[in-house]
Every structure is written in structure tokens, then in C-alpha cells.
Scaffold this active site. Structure first.
Site, PDB file in Angstrom:
ATOM      1  CB  ALA A  46      -0.818  -0.063   1.041  1.00 51.93           C
ATOM      2  CB  SER A  47       0.364   4.581   1.609  1.00 46.60           C
ATOM      3  OG  SER A  47      -0.818   4.672   1.008  1.00 46.60           O
ATOM      4  CB  THR A  48       4.928   1.171   3.066  1.00 44.80           C
ATOM      5  OG1 THR A  48       4.422  -0.026   2.241  1.00 44.80           O
ATOM      6  CG2 THR A  48       4.049   1.292   4.489  1.00 44.80           C
ATOM      7  CB  ILE A  49       5.164   1.073  -2.315  1.00 49.55           C
ATOM      8  CG1 ILE A  49       6.403   0.469  -3.276  1.00 49.55           C
ATOM      9  CG2 ILE A  49       4.103   1.900  -3.126  1.00 49.55           C
ATOM     10  CD1 ILE A  49       7.157  -0.416  -2.466  1.00 49.55           C
TER      11      ILE A  49
END
Lengths: 90, 586
Positions: free
Chosen positions: B291-294
Site C-alpha cells: 500500500a502507501s508504504t511504497i
């Protein structure tokens, strides 16, 4: 029979007896040393196992969870809040 | 009459020899026929046999030489003659009481082993010495005791999913115990011995094979950090009623894995607690969409393309956008955002717009550089490589999904490795959990300037963005939250749950001189707010705070504290002026 022959036979007999005793003695020494070696290796095995048990005990008693549990419950210790900490540079 | 004068010396010698031969013959007949039973029993009682010398399995220790797995010999009861054993029923009842089992279970277990000379009773394996003494006092016939090794795991459930356990015969069954079985196991020896009727060794003749002890295995794990990680993870999973979770702490300077915690777990010292779910190492074998950690990596790729600047503006109004059949949404309407703010607020629409501005090949190459879709190669059973399709197969919708951290998979360890690349300004260091192994460093330092800028952005995520709950007083922190919708689809149709989520947080601390990269995953929390910033970020904060203190890492963000310190020191120095004069001291 000449004296030389008698002395030679006598010498051979004495040598033979001495060697026989020597062999018996060496065999006895080897056996007793082997027994001693077995005893020491058994002792080493026992001691090593004791050491292992002690290490496991140490692992359990010195584990971070145990220390924390004792500190919090038995000693009623707590970590100070971050804002109360004073950092001094090295 | 025999004339004694005619007898010469040779006759006497022959006569003496005849008498001696007769005596020997008589003794032979006597031994063969009269004392046969006595001597054959003696021979049976003392047999020359080959004896296996069992070796101890190697110890597993952590980086500070704390024991993680150790084998010690225990006694196991063996039934050598079931007929004799069953004769004393009162003693068997007493035996059952000592072993804390029902008498029937002993009978049941030995029922079909009547002809066997060597039968185990399951509950009588690895018995403590106190119980052995009690059993010996029962004077049971048809039994003997043998030495068997038992494996102990002092850290119990805290490290179970990484260390694994062995079976009853001391063979590695799972995790590190299985993957390093050859090193740990050693080689059993063999010797020729004389045994008595009860199987006891009376004498040793020779050693045929020299036993080789299992070697010690030193891991990079720090049990203190491991405990902290497991404690905080467990606490959060129980309080948020989540299904599972994992935490990994990586030393960014050398790639050493300092902690790898998974929950649920099991106690390897108590086999009855074993479950497949509990034994699963979620850090290494669970791949998930990050998810948004990338998004920090999307930013790095975008900056590398030179087509995106940190000050570019993206209009995300009204907070959602329909593209084809899909509607992409932000948490709220963020309006106009700069590139930096897109990451700080974790805007999906902004990320999609960034991804549309540069060549997808650049993003693929960066993901490949940080190790997405590639095994870490830890020599761990069932390690997965994650999933990343080649950019030539990416459709436009795939690129949009990739920008939001979907359509590919990473393990928590791969994510931690990726964040350590940010920490090291583009230098890739492969993680490892065996201390002696050489550190594998990617020779080329790529995207250095881009990652330096990314560092500043992820610092602002903590200060002003979605991860304020991850901030640590006195330390600089950089990180990114993530909230992935749980994939419930199959090969035919993609489907994501609206109710079930995975909360993530990946961070680096201290950011100015990086030491730790920590990834926290909480799978399917049942809390009202399921965002990574609410569920995973606080876990990061607690773990990082304790870890920094344990590792004695000095604070790097102490502007407020410095003032306090200088005031304090001033007071101290005023007081310390009244020191005695040198003459008085000597």
C-alpha cells in the site's frame, strides 16, 4: 657347554622374563590409563551437561522479559517519561 | 614289572604330557556337557555389540551469546521385555501416577509391542532426574533407561517462528532448526562395547567412528529487541483484535536482522501449543501488498526521471476520480498538493498523477534495485520472493495500482530492506540473520540524490503527515504509513475487501545517522480506525523508543533538551566551584 653359551642362554632367559613383565606392565598401564581416560571423558560429558543446564537457567533468569517483570512487579520500577530525561553529550 | 632303570627322561615328559592332555580333555567334556547352561548364560549376559554415541545438537545463540536453543541429555524409559513388565500391575499403576498419565494409556501403548525388545512409552521420554529416581525405586522389571537429548528454547514463543523446533529424534523440523540442520546436527559416533544382560556397558573395546558435535550457530538477533518487538506486537494485536501481525527490525548499517517477531506464535517447549498459524514466520514467508508504504519509492523514481519536482502542483479535488470502471479515492479532499505533500498526506490521486508523468520503466528499475520481487536468500524454508510483473506487462491500470502500492507483493523483510536503502542513500545491503556470514553489499550506489530528498520528505510525514504517532522525542524519525485493503479475489477476478484491512508502518530512526529500519504489520485489526498511522505507527514508536535505549544510541534531536542540560550544568558548575584546594587533598 661353554661358559659363553651358558651366559647367553641366561641372558636370553632374563631378557625374556623382563620383556614378559614389561609387556604385562605396559598392558596394565594402558588399561588403567584408558579407564582413567574414560572416567575423565565421562566427567567432561557430565560437566558439560551441567554447564549447559546452567546456561539454560541463566538464559531463563536473565531474559529481558524476566528482568522487566521483576523490575516492574517486585521492584516497582518504571521508565521515566521522555520529557523528564536529560541527555548529556559525550 | 616295570624296570625303573629302563625309564628315561623322555618317557617321563611324554607321560606328564599325556596326563595333562587327559586333564584338559576331561575339562573340555565337563565344560561342554555339564556346565553348558551356566556358561552360555554368561555369554548371553556379556555381549560384544556396536554402540551408537549420540552427539549433542549444536547450540543456537543470539548476537550477545544468549542461548536461543540448547540440547541437554535426559533419561527416557524403555521397555525391554513387555511380558516381565506387565507382571507387576501395582508398580505400573504407581508408574502412571509418577508420569501423570492414566494406567490404561500405558497398556494401550504397549499392546501391540509384545515381541519388541525396545519400546518407548511416549509420556516416559525425557523424564527429569527426580522422576527417574522414583521410577527406579519401583523396581519394575523389563525396563531400562537410555539417554536422549532434549532441546530447550529459553525464549519460548518470542522466537518460535524464527528458530522453529526439532522432532523427538532431534532432527530439525522447521525454520532455522530445519534450514541449518546439517550444521547443527553433527555426526553420531560408533564404538564397540561389551554389554551385560541389562544392556549396560561393561567395557569399551574400540571407537569405530569418532562422534562430531553439532556446531554452534550465532544469529544476528538481539533477544532484548526481539522481546520488545514481540511484546508490543502481541499487545497491539490483542487490543485491536487483529488476526495476525509481524515486526522486523533491521540494522541499516550492515543488514543484520535484529528482531523478527510474528504473532500468533507457539511455545516450542510445549508441543501441544503448536499450530500451523503459530509456526508461520510472517516476516519472511508472508507476501502482501505494501500500500502507501511504497510511495516514497514512487517519489524517488519520479525525481530520477527529472520530470517531477518536489514543488510541482497536483489538483486532487474533489478527492476522488473515475478512470475507466474504477473509482480512485483519497481519505478526504486534499485540494491542491505539492509533490512533497502528496507523500506527506498519502494522497492516492496525487500518486497516480505523479506516476502518469514519467516512464514506467524507471519505476520498475527502482523497484528491482531495492529488491522487490527478488528473494532475500536467507536460506530459510519456504521463503517467498514476493511478486513483481515485468514493466512490459503493466497496463495503465496496473501503473495506477502500483503507484498506490497494489498489484505487486513484498514480504515485511523486503520492505525493511527497501527502507534501509533509503537510510543508506541508495546503497543496497542484503539482510542476514547468521552472524558469521559476510555482508552482501550491492556495489553500485544508485539514486543517491533522490533518496536524500526522499529522506527529508519521510521526515515530514512524521512531523506533519499521517504518522505523527510514530514520532519519538529526542530522535529524528522518517517513515511512511500504509493501509492495504485485504485481497479476497482469485485468479479470475480481482476483489478487495471493504471491511478487512492490513495496517502498515515502515520507518527509519535516527534519520540523520540511520541505524534501525523497522516495519510493523497488523493484519485485519477490528478497531474503528484501521489506518496504519493509528494501528501500526504507535507500535513502531514503542519498539523504536525501547530499541534505541537498549542499543544506547544517542538522541540526535535534542534542541529542547540541550537548553535544559545547559541550565542544569550551569547550576552544577556554580556549586562545584567550592572544591577543596589541591594542598588539602594531598
Amino acid at each position: 657347554m661353554s661358559n659363553f653359551k651358558i651366559y647367553t642362554i641366561g641372558f636370553l632367559i632374563i631378557t625374556n622374563i623382563a620383556f614378559s613383565f614389561g609387556i604385562v606392565l605396559i598392558e596394565h598401564l594402558t588399561r588403567s590409563q584408558h579407564r582413567q581416560l574414560q572416567y575423565f571423558s565421562n566427567q567432561k560429558y557430565e560437566l558439560r551437561n551441567e554447564w549447559k543446564k546452567a546456561r539454560i537457567d541463566q538464559g531463563i533468569y536473565a531474559s529481558y522479559s524476566k528482568i522487566e517483570e521483576n523490575a516492574k512487579i517486585s521492584l516497582k520500577m518504571f521508565l521515566p517519561k521522555n520529557r523528564k530525561l536529560i541527555y548529556i553529550d559525550d | 614289572m616295570i624296570n625303573l632303570k629302563n625309564i628315561n627322561r623322555s618317557d617321563i615328559v611324554i607321560f606328564a604330557m599325556l596326563i595333562a592332555a587327559t586333564i584338559i580333555l576331561f575339562r573340555c567334556i565337563n565344560l561342554q556337557y555339564k556346565d553348558t547352561k551356566k556358561y552360555s548364560n554368561l555369554i548371553e549376559d556379556r555381549e560384544i555389540k556396536s554402540h551408537i554415541i549420540k552427539t549433542s545438537r549444536g547450540t543456537i545463540v543470539d548476537r550477545n551469546n544468549n542461548i536461543l536453543a540448547e540440547s541437554i541429555p535426559m533419561n527416557s524409559l524403555i521397555v525391554t521385555d513387555t511380558t516381565e513388565f506387565f507382571q507387576d500391575k501395582v508398580a505400573i499403576e504407581k508408574l502412571a501416577t509418577i508420569l501423570n498419565v492414566k494406567t490404561e494409556s500405558i497398556y494401550k501403548e504397549l499392546k501391540n509391542k509384545e515381541n519388541k525388545k525396545f519400546s518407548y512409552i511416549r509420556s516416559a521420554r525425557h523424564i527429569p532426574i527426580k522422576k527417574v529416581k522414583k521410577i527406579r525405586n519401583l523396581n519394575l522389571s523389563g525396563i531400562t533407561f537410555i539417554k536422549e537429548y532434549k532441546r530447550y528454547y529459553p525464549e519460548g514463543e518470542v522466537l518460535a517462528s524464527l528458530i522453529g523446533m526439532t522432532d523427538f529424534d532431534h532432527n530439525g523440523q522447521m525454520c532455522i532448526e530445519l534450514s541449518f540442520d546439517k550444521i547443527l546436527k553433527g555426526r553420531d559416533g560408533k564404538k564397540i562395547v561389551v554389554k551385560d544382560k541389562n544392556g549396560k556397558i561393561v567395557d569399551e573395546i574400540e571407537q569405530v567412528i569418532t562422534p562430531q558435535e553439532g556446531k554452534e550457530l550465532k544469529l544476528t538477533i538481539d533477544t532484548r529487541l526481539q522481546y520488545v518487538a514481540y511484546r508490543e506486537l502481541k499487545k497491539q494485536i490483542i487490543s485491536s483484535k487483529a488476526a495476525s501481525g509481524s515486526v522486523v527490525i533491521l540494522d541499516t548499517t550492515n543488514g543484520e536482522i535484529l528482531a523478527s517477531a510474528s504473532y500468533p506464535s507457539f511455545d516450542p517447549n510445549n508441543r501441544s501449543t503448536y499450530t500451523h498459524e503459530g509456526a508461520r514466520n510472517r516476516v519472511i514467508i508472508d507476501a502482501l501488498e505494501p500500500a502507501s508504504t511504497i510511495k516514497p519509492f514512487l517519489l524517488a523514481a519520479a525525481l530520477h526521471s527529472k520530470k517531477v519536482n518536489l514543488n510541482d502542483i497536483y489538483d486532487t479535488t474533489p478527492g476522488y476520480k473515475r478512470i475507466g470502471n474504477k473509482i480512485y479515492r483519497d481519505y478526504k479532499n486534499y485540494g491542491r498538493l505539492t509533490t512533497e505533500e502528496v507523500i506527506i498526506n498519502s494522497s492516492n490521486l496525487g500518486s497516480i498523477m505523479i506516476s502518469e508523468k514519467f516512464n514506467k520503466k524507471i519505476f520498475y528499475e527502482l523497484l528491482e534495485h531495492i529488491g522487490v520481487g527478488e528473494k532475500v536468500n536467507l536460506n530459510f524454508p519456504s521463503e517467498v520472493e514476493g511478486a513483481l510483473k515485468h514493466y512490459s506487462e503493466w497496463k495503465n491500470s496496473d501503473v495506477r495500482s502500483l503507484a498506490m502500492g497494489y498489484a505487486f507483493k513484498v514480504t515485511p523483510l523486503q520492505l525493511a530492506k527497501a527502507y534501509s536503502v533509503i537510510a543508506n542513500d541508495g546503497l543496497v545491503i542484503n539482510p542476514k540473520f547468521v552472524k558469521s556470514e559476510n555482508t552482501q553489499i550491492h556495489e553500485e550506489k544508485k539514486y543517491e540524490n533522490e533518496f536524500k530528498q526522499v529522506k527529508k520528505v519521510i521526515k515530514r510525514v512524521i512531523e506533519d503527515g499521517t504518522a505523527k504517532r510514530a514520532a519519538i522525542e529526542g530522535y529524528t524519525v522518517g517513515g511512511k504509513t500504509g493501509t492495504a485493503r485485504l485481497y479476497t479475489g482469485n485468479q479470475k477476478k480481482d476483489k478487495y475487501s471493504n471491511k478487512e484491512h492490513i495496517s502498515l508502518f515502515a520507518g527509519i530512526t535516527p534519520l540523520d545517522k540511520p541505524k534501525l529500519a523497522i516495519v510493523v504489520i497488523v493484519n485485519q485489526p477490528k478497531t474503528k480506525v484501521h489506518f496504519g498511522g493509528y494501528v501500526a505507527a504507535p507500535v513502531f514508536k514503542k519498539i523504536a523508543t525501547d530499541s534505541l535505549r537498549i542499543l544506547n544510541i544517542s538522541p540526535d534531536n535534542i534542541s529542547d533538551h540541550k537548553k535544559q542540560v545547559s541550565n542544569k550544568i550551569e547550576k552544577i558548575s556554580n556549586y562545584s566551584l567550592k572544591t577543596p584546594e589541591v594542598a588539602n587533598v594531598f
